[in-house]
Design a protein around this motif. Structure first.
Motif, PDB file in Angstrom:
ATOM      1  N   THR A 144       0.709  -1.230  -0.240  1.00 55.19           N
ATOM      2  CA  THR A 144      -0.014  -0.207   0.099  1.00 55.19           C
ATOM      3  C   THR A 144       0.887   1.292   0.031  1.00 55.19           C
ATOM      4  O   THR A 144       0.469   2.346  -0.099  1.00 55.19           O
TER       5      THR A 144
ATOM      6  N   PRO B  53       3.481   2.842  -5.165  1.00 57.02           N
ATOM      7  CA  PRO B  53       2.780   3.083  -6.406  1.00 57.02           C
ATOM      8  C   PRO B  53       2.645   2.037  -7.265  1.00 57.02           C
ATOM      9  O   PRO B  53       1.653   1.938  -7.962  1.00 57.02           O
ATOM     10  N   HIS B  54       3.460   0.884  -7.372  1.00 58.08           N
ATOM     11  CA  HIS B  54       3.458  -0.033  -8.244  1.00 58.08           C
ATOM     12  C   HIS B  54       3.828  -1.198  -7.531  1.00 58.08           C
ATOM     13  O   HIS B  54       5.068  -1.255  -6.752  1.00 58.08           O
ATOM     14  N   GLN B  55       3.101  -2.404  -7.514  1.00 59.82           N
ATOM     15  CA  GLN B  55       3.476  -3.630  -6.649  1.00 59.82           C
ATOM     16  C   GLN B  55       4.194  -4.559  -7.547  1.00 59.82           C
ATOM     17  O   GLN B  55       4.470  -5.601  -7.067  1.00 59.82           O
TER      18      GLN B  55
ATOM     19  N   ARG C 256      -7.305  -1.750  -6.062  1.00 61.20           N
ATOM     20  CA  ARG C 256      -7.525  -1.387  -7.632  1.00 61.20           C
ATOM     21  C   ARG C 256      -9.140  -1.185  -7.780  1.00 61.20           C
ATOM     22  O   ARG C 256      -9.305  -1.127  -8.906  1.00 61.20           O
TER      23      ARG C 256
ATOM     24  N   ARG D 233      -0.097  -2.237 -11.507  1.00 62.77           N
ATOM     25  CA  ARG D 233      -0.053  -0.942 -11.917  1.00 62.77           C
ATOM     26  C   ARG D 233      -1.001  -0.199 -11.251  1.00 62.77           C
ATOM     27  O   ARG D 233      -2.078  -0.487 -10.834  1.00 62.77           O
ATOM     28  N   ASP D 234      -0.750   1.319 -11.147  1.00 63.65           N
ATOM     29  CA  ASP D 234      -1.688   2.113 -10.130  1.00 63.65           C
ATOM     30  C   ASP D 234      -2.826   2.603 -10.630  1.00 63.65           C
ATOM     31  O   ASP D 234      -2.848   3.741 -11.439  1.00 63.65           O
ATOM     32  N   ARG D 235      -3.835   1.698 -11.102  1.00 64.28           N
ATOM     33  CA  ARG D 235      -5.135   2.032 -11.847  1.00 64.28           C
ATOM     34  C   ARG D 235      -6.160   1.537 -11.055  1.00 64.28           C
ATOM     35  O   ARG D 235      -5.947   0.471 -10.258  1.00 64.28           O
TER      36      ARG D 235
END
Length: 438
Positions: A311, A314-316, A366, A428-430
Motif C-alpha cells: 500500500t 505506487p506499483h506492486q 484496484r 499498476r496504479d489503476r
C-alpha cells in the motif's frame, strides 16, 4: 477534520424532534458509540478467527493424504482430483458471495459460511466412501469460498483507511491457520488414537468458535448490508451504491484474476502434494508435515508485512518479481535435491506463496469503493480459482504416469513465469472503475 479511522467507530445519533433544546437532545441520545466500538472489536475478532479457518480443511488433508487415500481406496488420479476440489468450489460458490452479501449483509453471510465450514469438517471423515468425503468437503469449501470473497469487502467497509494493515492481519491469521493445520494434524492424530478420521474432524472445533463473533450481525442485517455513514448521511467509503461495473472491460481486473489463478495453482499444489514429495524423497512423515508447515508459516510474518509495504508503493510489480524468483529457486531446488536442501526449499516456496496476501491487497487497491471491491474480489477470485483447477489434478496425473516428481516440478516451475508477468500488470496504479467506464 475527523480522520477516516475515527469515523470507523463513529455513529449517527437519532434526530430529536425539532425545537428540543440542544442539551436535552444530547442527554436523550442513546449510548450508541460504545455499542459501535464493541461491534468493531467483534468484527476484528471475527476477521481473525474466520481467517484462521480458511485453509485447515485443505492443509490438514494434505498432511494425512496418504492415510486418507489408503482408508478410502483412492488412486493417485482420484487424489489429484480431490486436491482440485477446493479451487472448483471457490470458483463456483465465490461468485455467489456479492449477491448474498447484498441480500443479507456480508457479516451475516460470513457467519453462515463459518458454520458451513464447521459442519463440513465434522461430517466428512465419517461420511463413508470417497463420494461422501468429497461432498462434505464441498460443504466446508463453500463456506470458505464466500468468506474468501467477502473478507476484502468487510475490510474496505469497516476499515477503509487501514486496508493494508487489516489485510495483513487477516492474511497473517490465514497463514497461521494454514501452517498450524499442516504441523499439528499428524501429531494431534497420533495423540487422539491414530485415526485419521478423528484427526481431521478435530478442526471443526476451531471453525465452530469462529461463528460466535458474527452472531450479532444476524440481528442487524441492515448495518451489515450497508456501509456505516458519517453524520449527515454520507457513506464512509464514498458512493458505495454505484451501478454494477462491467468488470470484464478492465484489463487490470483480468490481469489480477490470472495472477490470482496462477498463485492459487502453486499454493494448492503445494498444500496438496508437497508433503508427499518430501515423503517420496525419504523424509519421514512427521518431518514432511513440519516442512509443509514451514512453507505455510512463512506467510505469518510476511502476510502482515507485504500488504503494508504494497500500500506504500505506487506499483506492486517489484514485490511480484521478488516472490516469483523465490518460487523459481524453490522448485528448482526441490527437483535437484529434495531431501538434502528440504528446509531451504520449504522456506523459498513459502515466501513465493505470499503472492496470496499480495493479491488480496491489490484487490482492495484496484477499486475505489466497497461495491467495486466486492465485484473485483468476486471476479478475480472466481475466475482465478477456475484457472487453478487443472493444476493439482494435472500434477497427480503426471506423478502417477511418470512415476516421479520431475514432470510435476517442471510444470510448477514453468507456471511461475506467466505469474510474474501478469502480476506486474496487475500491480499498476489503476482502478477498475476507470477502465470499466471507457
Amino acid at each position: 477534520m475527523v480522520s477516516e479511522e475515527t469515523s470507523t467507530t463513529a455513529f449517527t445519533p437519532a434526530r430529536a424532534p425539532s425545537g428540543t433544546p440542544v442539551s436535552d437532545r444530547a442527554a436523550a441520545a442513546p449510548p450508541v458509540p460504545s455499542t459501535r466500538a464493541w461491534t468493531t472489536r467483534l468484527v476484528v475478532v471475527g476477521i481473525v478467527l474466520t481467517a484462521l479457518n480458511l485453509r485447515p480443511a485443505i492443509t490438514s488433508l494434505g498432511a494425512l493424504l496418504e492415510e486418507v487415500r489408503t482408508g478410502l481406496g483412492m488412486s493417485g488420479s482420484v487424489a489429484g482430483l480431490l486436491t482440485s476440489v477446493p479451487p472448483l468450489c471457490f470458483a463456483v460458490f465465490g461468485v455467489m458471495a456479492p449477491r448474498l452479501a447484498r441480500r443479507f449483509g456480508p457479516a451475516a453471510v460470513v457467519c453462515a459460511g463459518t458454520a458451513a465450514i464447521a459442519a463440513g469438517l465434522l461430517i466428512r471423515p465419517y461420511a463413508g466412501g470417497t463420494a461422501g468425503f468429497v461432498a462434505a468437503s464441498a460443504l466446508a469449501l463453500m463456506g470458505i469460498a464466500v468468506s474468501n470473497v467477502l473478507m476484502p469487502v468487510i475490510v474496505k467497509r469497516w476499515f477503509p483507511d487501514r486496508v493494508g494493515s487489516m489485510t495483513g492481519l487477516y492474511s497473517m491469521a490465514l497463514a497461521l491457520g494454514t501452517s498450524s493445520a499442516a504441523a499439528v494434524t499428524v501429531p494431534m492424530t497420533e495423540a487422539l488414537g491414530g485415526s485419521w478420521r478423528t484427526g481431521l474432524a478435530a478442526w471443526a472445533l476451531l471453525a465452530a468458535a469462529a461463528v460466535v463473533p458474527w452472531l450479532p450481525s444476524l440481528r442487524d442485517r441492515d448495518r451489515g448490508a450497508r456501509p456505516a455513514e458519517h453524520p449527515g448521511g454520507a457513506s464512509r467509503t464514498g458512493r458505495e451504491e454505484a451501478p454494477a461495473l462491467r468488470i470484464t472491460r478492465s484489463r487490470t481486473a483480468w490481469a489480477l484474476a490470472v495472477f490470482f489463478g496462477l498463485q492459487a495453482t502453486a499454493a494448492y499444489i503445494a498444500m496438496g502434494w508437497m508433503a508427499q514429495i518430501f515423503r517420496d524423497a525419504g523424509v519421514p512423515a512427521g518431518t514432511a508435515g513440519l516442512l509443509l508447515a514451514v512453507t505455510m508459516v512463512m506467510g505469518v510474518p510476511l502476510a502482515f508485512v507485504i500488504p503494508r509495504l504494497a500500500t506504500r508503493l505506487p506499483h506492486q510489480g517489484p514485490i511480484v518479481v521478488v516472490l516469483g524468483v523465490c518460487g523459481l529457486l524453490g522448485y528448482g531446488g526441490l527437483y535437484l535435491a529434495p531431501a538434502e536442501g528440504a528446509w531451504a526449499w520449504a522456506v523459498l516456496i513459502g515466501i513465493a506463496n505470499c503472492s496470496f496476501p499480495l493479491a488480496l491487497t491489490m484487490v482492495g487497491m484496484r477499486a475505489r469503493t466497497g461495491a467495486g471491491v466486492a465485484q473485483l474480489s468476486a471476479f478475480a477470485q472466481s475466475t482465478g480459482y477456475l484457472i487453478s483447477i487443472p493444476g493439482p489434478l494435472l500434477v497427480g496425473v503426471l506423478y502417477q504416469h511418470s512415476g516421479g516428481w520431475g514432470l510435476p516440478l517442471a510444470l510448477m516451475t514453468a507456471l511461475m513465469l506467466p505469474q510474474i508477468a501478469v502480476g506486474v500488470l496487475a500491480g499498476r496504479d489503476r482502478v477498475v472503475e476507470d477502465e470499466a467506464a471507457r
